[in-house]
Design a protein around this motif. Structure first.
Motif, PDB file in Angstrom:
ATOM      1  N   GLU A  30       0.967  -1.242   0.030  1.00 29.78           N
ATOM      2  CA  GLU A  30       0.049   0.032  -0.117  1.00 29.78           C
ATOM      3  C   GLU A  30       0.980   1.365   0.016  1.00 29.78           C
ATOM      4  OE1 GLU A  30      -3.851  -1.912   2.369  1.00 29.78           O
ATOM      5  OE2 GLU A  30      -2.360  -0.437   3.646  1.00 29.78           O
ATOM      6  N   ALA A  31       0.505   2.266  -0.684  1.00 32.85           N
ATOM      7  CA  ALA A  31       1.089   3.590  -0.825  1.00 32.85           C
ATOM      8  C   ALA A  31       0.389   4.538  -0.054  1.00 32.85           C
ATOM      9  CB  ALA A  31       1.241   3.849  -2.118  1.00 32.85           C
ATOM     10  N   TYR A  32       1.102   5.577   0.675  1.00 32.43           N
ATOM     11  CA  TYR A  32       0.557   6.382   1.604  1.00 32.43           C
ATOM     12  C   TYR A  32       1.223   7.784   1.359  1.00 32.43           C
ATOM     13  CZ  TYR A  32      -2.003   2.825   4.306  1.00 32.43           C
ATOM     14  OH  TYR A  32      -2.727   1.760   4.521  1.00 32.43           O
ATOM     15  N   SER A  33       0.293   8.855   1.260  1.00 34.21           N
ATOM     16  CA  SER A  33       0.882  10.234   1.435  1.00 34.21           C
ATOM     17  C   SER A  33       0.905  10.720   2.730  1.00 34.21           C
ATOM     18  CB  SER A  33       0.166  11.195   0.291  1.00 34.21           C
ATOM     19  OG  SER A  33       0.566  12.509   0.604  1.00 34.21           O
ATOM     20  N   CYS A  34       2.074  11.421   3.011  1.00 39.06           N
ATOM     21  CA  CYS A  34       2.282  11.706   4.572  1.00 39.06           C
ATOM     22  C   CYS A  34       1.655  12.907   4.714  1.00 39.06           C
ATOM     23  CB  CYS A  34       3.887  11.562   4.845  1.00 39.06           C
ATOM     24  SG  CYS A  34       4.672  10.245   4.720  1.00 39.06           S
ATOM     25  N   LYS A  35       0.243  13.117   4.605  1.00 38.07           N
ATOM     26  CA  LYS A  35      -0.788  14.261   5.005  1.00 38.07           C
ATOM     27  C   LYS A  35      -1.562  13.680   5.988  1.00 38.07           C
ATOM     28  CE  LYS A  35      -0.746  15.682  -0.065  1.00 38.07           C
ATOM     29  NZ  LYS A  35      -1.556  16.076  -1.108  1.00 38.07           N
ATOM     30  N   SER A  36      -1.466  14.636   7.030  1.00 35.09           N
ATOM     31  CA  SER A  36      -2.078  14.280   8.184  1.00 35.09           C
ATOM     32  C   SER A  36      -3.747  14.159   8.004  1.00 35.09           C
ATOM     33  CB  SER A  36      -1.632  15.244   9.355  1.00 35.09           C
ATOM     34  OG  SER A  36      -0.441  14.895   9.854  1.00 35.09           O
ATOM     35  N   ALA A  37      -4.464  13.001   8.263  1.00 36.84           N
ATOM     36  CA  ALA A  37      -5.715  13.101   8.425  1.00 36.84           C
ATOM     37  C   ALA A  37      -6.137  13.596   9.852  1.00 36.84           C
ATOM     38  CB  ALA A  37      -6.302  11.641   8.153  1.00 36.84           C
ATOM     39  N   GLY A  38      -7.341  13.532  10.007  1.00 31.04           N
ATOM     40  CA  GLY A  38      -7.881  14.145  11.443  1.00 31.04           C
ATOM     41  C   GLY A  38      -7.483  13.524  12.457  1.00 31.04           C
ATOM     42  N   HIS A  39      -7.647  11.942  12.360  1.00 31.08           N
ATOM     43  CA  HIS A  39      -7.151  11.030  13.593  1.00 31.08           C
ATOM     44  C   HIS A  39      -5.672  11.057  13.801  1.00 31.08           C
ATOM     45  CE1 HIS A  39      -6.749   8.521  10.160  1.00 31.08           C
ATOM     46  NE2 HIS A  39      -5.931   7.812  10.906  1.00 31.08           N
ATOM     47  N   ASP A  40      -4.784  11.563  12.669  1.00 33.72           N
ATOM     48  CA  ASP A  40      -3.326  11.573  12.957  1.00 33.72           C
ATOM     49  C   ASP A  40      -2.808  12.626  13.807  1.00 33.72           C
ATOM     50  OD1 ASP A  40      -3.021   9.427  11.203  1.00 33.72           O
ATOM     51  OD2 ASP A  40      -2.794  10.784   9.437  1.00 33.72           O
ATOM     52  N   LYS A  41      -3.862  13.640  13.961  1.00 32.56           N
ATOM     53  CA  LYS A  41      -3.348  14.830  14.723  1.00 32.56           C
ATOM     54  C   LYS A  41      -3.282  14.549  16.133  1.00 32.56           C
ATOM     55  CE  LYS A  41      -5.348  18.145  11.162  1.00 32.56           C
ATOM     56  NZ  LYS A  41      -6.252  19.331  11.087  1.00 32.56           N
ATOM     57  N   LYS A  42      -4.373  13.746  16.589  1.00 31.02           N
ATOM     58  CA  LYS A  42      -4.041  13.350  17.930  1.00 31.02           C
ATOM     59  C   LYS A  42      -2.872  12.490  18.453  1.00 31.02           C
ATOM     60  CE  LYS A  42      -6.619  10.459  21.399  1.00 31.02           C
ATOM     61  NZ  LYS A  42      -5.571   9.365  21.425  1.00 31.02           N
ATOM     62  N   LEU A  43      -2.533  11.657  17.286  1.00 25.87           N
ATOM     63  CA  LEU A  43      -1.324  10.940  17.608  1.00 25.87           C
ATOM     64  C   LEU A  43      -0.068  11.645  17.447  1.00 25.87           C
ATOM     65  CD1 LEU A  43       0.361   8.074  17.537  1.00 25.87           C
ATOM     66  CD2 LEU A  43       0.142   8.290  15.053  1.00 25.87           C
ATOM     67  N   PHE A  44      -0.039  12.551  16.558  1.00 30.83           N
ATOM     68  CA  PHE A  44       1.179  13.388  16.709  1.00 30.83           C
ATOM     69  C   PHE A  44       1.249  14.388  18.013  1.00 30.83           C
ATOM     70  CE2 PHE A  44       2.917  17.762  15.681  1.00 30.83           C
ATOM     71  CZ  PHE A  44       3.948  17.126  14.839  1.00 30.83           C
ATOM     72  N   LYS A  45       0.054  14.966  18.485  1.00 32.65           N
ATOM     73  CA  LYS A  45      -0.078  15.694  19.682  1.00 32.65           C
ATOM     74  C   LYS A  45       0.749  14.853  20.767  1.00 32.65           C
ATOM     75  CE  LYS A  45      -2.823  18.513  22.922  1.00 32.65           C
ATOM     76  NZ  LYS A  45      -4.260  19.078  22.895  1.00 32.65           N
ATOM     77  N   THR A  46       0.306  13.385  20.712  1.00 28.43           N
ATOM     78  CA  THR A  46       0.766  12.644  21.905  1.00 28.43           C
ATOM     79  C   THR A  46       2.285  12.434  21.742  1.00 28.43           C
ATOM     80  OG1 THR A  46      -1.531  11.328  21.938  1.00 28.43           O
ATOM     81  CG2 THR A  46       0.455  10.314  22.573  1.00 28.43           C
ATOM     82  N   LEU A  47       2.815  12.291  20.717  1.00 27.53           N
ATOM     83  CA  LEU A  47       4.194  11.967  20.722  1.00 27.53           C
ATOM     84  C   LEU A  47       4.997  13.384  20.838  1.00 27.53           C
ATOM     85  CD1 LEU A  47       4.468   9.822  17.338  1.00 27.53           C
ATOM     86  CD2 LEU A  47       4.410   9.095  19.606  1.00 27.53           C
ATOM     87  N   GLU A  48       4.333  14.652  20.658  1.00 28.41           N
ATOM     88  CA  GLU A  48       5.047  15.673  20.756  1.00 28.41           C
ATOM     89  C   GLU A  48       5.086  15.784  22.446  1.00 28.41           C
ATOM     90  OE1 GLU A  48       6.266  18.667  18.644  1.00 28.41           O
ATOM     91  OE2 GLU A  48       6.552  16.527  17.806  1.00 28.41           O
ATOM     92  N   ASN A  49       3.929  15.465  23.115  1.00 30.92           N
ATOM     93  CA  ASN A  49       3.803  15.685  24.662  1.00 30.92           C
ATOM     94  C   ASN A  49       4.742  14.568  25.184  1.00 30.92           C
ATOM     95  OD1 ASN A  49       2.008  17.752  24.435  1.00 30.92           O
ATOM     96  ND2 ASN A  49       0.316  16.350  24.380  1.00 30.92           N
TER      97      ASN A  49
END
Length: 228
Positions: A30-49
């Motif tokens: 499978e191929a993906y573009s690294c563009k954040s979808a809505g649920h990705d933002k929660k994951l990103f915030k978790t890792l940042e914190n």
């Protein structure tokens, strides 16, 4: 992550189920573009914190944890954290019934070279009786068109037994998972193969009947998209 519709990958995936005398093998690319979808933002915030030293409250985490050196680099730095985030977001997109938020950095390994991975995958597929994917359907040429393999970093995911989403299925024997990440193009290719016992029960669920909207964020893909 946005799922990329690629016709040539669809063709490859039709050949990604076959049997040997001992096991049933299935896989997907499978191929993906690294563009954040809505649920990705929660994951990103978790890792940042969790890893961004600028956001940590004094004493909330030990110095050893803050300065952990991962396969991506030091997670207190932005670029390694983003790489870690993209890999976890890809797993979340590929296995939507699972949550990979708590996967540890050390459960990933950065491979020395793309050629090493190509040789390993080819050897596995050939030894198990499926050379069509490589020779007829041009697996590596297709992936090169999508992510320019010579510019990719390649990672493998080695989960604990309890964390492997494939191990939840009865009859599971082994799996291999690779991530081909082109940072410049901001694209990821996820390659996965699993082996199950011939005695494993078959599922009555029709995966083709799933609502793609709940599983993937689709994006049209064409060769023009390769221009940078």
């Amino acid at each position: 992550m946005k799922f990329l519709e690629v016709d040539s990958l669809d063709v490859i995936n039709t050949a990604f189920r076959w049997e040997t005398a001992e096991c049933i093998l299935t896989g997907r690319v499978e191929a993906y573009s690294c563009k954040s979808a809505g649920h990705d933002k929660k994951l990103f915030k978790t890792l940042e914190n969790r890893y961004n030293a600028d956001l940590l409250a004094p004493g909330s985490i030990s110095p050893e944890e803050v300065n952990v050196i991962s396969p991506f680099g030091r997670l207190t730095e932005s670029t390694p954290r983003k790489t870690f985030f993209y890999l976890l977001a890809t797993l979340n997109a590929a296995f939507p019934d699972n949550d990979f938020e708590d996967v540890r950095p050390d459960q990933f390994i950065k491979l020395p070279s793309v050629d090493l991975v190509i040789n390993s995958v080819n050897t596995t597929l050939f030894n198990l009786g499926n050379d069509l994917i490589v020779n007829k359907y041009r697996l590596w040429d297709v992936l090169d068109e999508i992510v320019q393999l010579n510019e990719c970093d390649v990672y493998t995911y080695n989960p604990d037994v309890d964390d492997d989403p494939m191990n939840e299925e009865e009859g599971f024997l082994w799996s291999m998972n690779y991530f081909f990440f082109n940072r410049k193009l901001k694209r990821m290719v996820f390659f996965s193969t699993k082996s199950e016992s011939m005695n494993a029960p078959t599922s009555d669920n029709d995966e083709d009947g799933e609502d793609d909207g709940s599983r993937r964020y689709q994006d049209e893909f064409s060769m023009e998209d390769m221009e940078v």
